[in-house]
Design an enzyme around this catalytic site. Structure first.
Site, PDB file in Angstrom:
ATOM      1  CD  GLU A 131      48.216  73.958 -19.161  1.00  0.00           C
ATOM      2  OE1 GLU A 131      49.022  73.022 -19.253  1.00  0.00           O
ATOM      3  OE2 GLU A 131      47.368  74.034 -18.258  1.00  0.00           O
ATOM      4  CG  HIS A 168      54.098  76.267 -19.391  1.00  0.00           C
ATOM      5  ND1 HIS A 168      52.986  75.772 -20.034  1.00  0.00           N
ATOM      6  CD2 HIS A 168      54.998  75.252 -19.357  1.00  0.00           C
ATOM      7  CE1 HIS A 168      53.205  74.499 -20.366  1.00  0.00           C
ATOM      8  NE2 HIS A 168      54.415  74.163 -19.956  1.00  0.00           N
ATOM      9  CB  THR A 176      46.817  70.783 -16.780  1.00  0.00           C
ATOM     10  OG1 THR A 176      47.855  70.925 -17.758  1.00  0.00           O
ATOM     11  CG2 THR A 176      45.544  71.442 -17.256  1.00  0.00           C
TER      12      THR A 176
HETATM   13  S1  SF4 Z   1      45.909  64.934 -19.841  1.00  0.00           S
HETATM   14 FE1  SF4 Z   1      46.992  66.425 -18.533  1.00  0.00          FE
HETATM   15  S2  SF4 Z   1      49.181  66.209 -19.003  1.00  0.00           S
HETATM   16 FE2  SF4 Z   1      48.017  65.198 -20.624  1.00  0.00          FE
HETATM   17  S3  SF4 Z   1      47.871  66.766 -22.228  1.00  0.00           S
HETATM   18 FE3  SF4 Z   1      45.984  66.854 -20.967  1.00  0.00          FE
HETATM   19  S4  SF4 Z   1      46.405  68.402 -19.426  1.00  0.00           S
HETATM   20 FE4  SF4 Z   1      48.387  67.835 -20.331  1.00  0.00          FE
END
Ligand code: SF4
Length: 319
Positions: free
Chosen positions: A129, A127, A170
């Protein structure tokens, strides 16, 4: 069509990181005109990307595809440091739209490595990220194992007396991640768990809301793209509770067979899915006589400030 009632749930849809990154693209289109290059999909949503591409955004996967001496945006998911170095070599002015909650994990990995911890990263293999976060470790010549499921814990090679720090993507499934962390703690005695907010507030709130939603409905639709980790996790959670669930980008993908003998439909959306796609679905069922109810489990008021580079550019323009 048997659906008598459609229940939407809040929180759903855009999180603060997605709202910010879309605004970065829109602001850059206004300031610099089109085209504006973005490295990787700005957010993992087909509709958002297509709407912005119609306005002049061009999505590329590699820094080498961005023309030299131009302005480019790096996506919300974060990038490895190597990509910033490559951009500098091409005289590209980067506006970094990485969500601040992803940047936080970049900072944590650097700190833990400097403090002598061995790190385990829980995330989906490959992924984008995770590639960005692990790029920080690679820059420090440290290789980090990635764990996507509980079975992979036994493959971890660190010796059992090491100081271990766990970090996570996340947008993971909260329940599944807790189980993986427990398995790691069974294997290693000296473990620092991820700060609770590594799985971000938006992921947490949307998952908690969908867990409540499934108690009231016969079938669930999640609006989001197949490439969106957090949207997939919402669908996964609903399915784990035994409710038939479908992940769709838009109303045109609806298959009437999904609703045979179902009366109450639950509807939510991932953090990168635009609200208008949700409202199109509500309208579709309302036009066939379904009543609409909204369940609100939490309110979100978080906003992120815009990237420093963009602030600086805007200041220059007003001089
Ligand atoms: S708030 Fe959470 S879901 Fe939204 S872009 Fe940031 S890390 Fe990703």
């Amino acid at each position: 069509m048997n659906i008598e009632k459609i229940i939407t749930v809040k929180p759903r849809g855009f999180c603060a990181g997605v709202t910010r990154s879309i605004k970065v693209v829109e602001d850059c289109l206004k300031i610099f005109g089109s085209p504006i290059y973005v490295k990787h999909e700005i957010v993992h949503n087909k509709t958002v990307v297509s709407d912005l591409e119609k306005k002049g955004m061009i999505t590329v996967e590699k820094v080498s595809e961005i023309p030299e001496e131009t302005v480019a945006i790096f996506s919300a998911h974060g990038s490895p440091p190597e990509h910033f170095i490559k951009a500098r070599k091409r005289n590209i002015q980067v506006i970094d739209a990485t969500c601040p909650l992803v940047t936080k994990v970049h900072i944590e990995i650097i700190r833990y490595i400097k403090e002598g911890f061995k790190i385990i990263y829980i995330g989906h293999h490959g992924h984008v990220e995770g590639l960005g976060v692990l790029g920080e470790a690679e820059k420090m010549n440290v290789q980090i194992p990635v764990i996507d499921n509980i079975d992979e814990v036994e493959n971890l090679k660190y010796s059992t007396d090491e100081k271990i720090a766990i970090l996570t993507q996340t947008t993971l499934n909260i329940n599944k991640t807790k189980k993986i962390i427990e398995a790691i703690k069974q294997k290693y005695k000296n473990v620092i768990e991820p700060p609770a907010e590594d799985i971000c507030y938006a992921t947490t709130n949307r998952q908690n809301a969908v867990k409540e939603l499934v108690k009231h409905v016969d079938v669930v639709l999640v609006v989001g793209s197949k490439t969106s980790s957090n949207s997939n996790r919402l669908a996964e959670l609903a399915r784990d509770d035994g409710v038939n669930t479908y992940l769709i980008d838009e109303v045109g993908e609806i298959d009437e067979n999904w609703f045979k003998n179902k009366k109450i439909l639950g509807l939510t959306s991932g953090a990168s899915a635009p609200e208008y796609r949700v409202q199109e679905i509500v309208k579709y069922f309302a036009e066939q006589g379904a009543e609409h109810e909204e369940l609100v489990f939490d309110e979100e008021n978080l906003n992120f400030t815009e990237p420093m580079e963009l602030v600086r550019i805007k200041k220059e323009l007003t001089k």
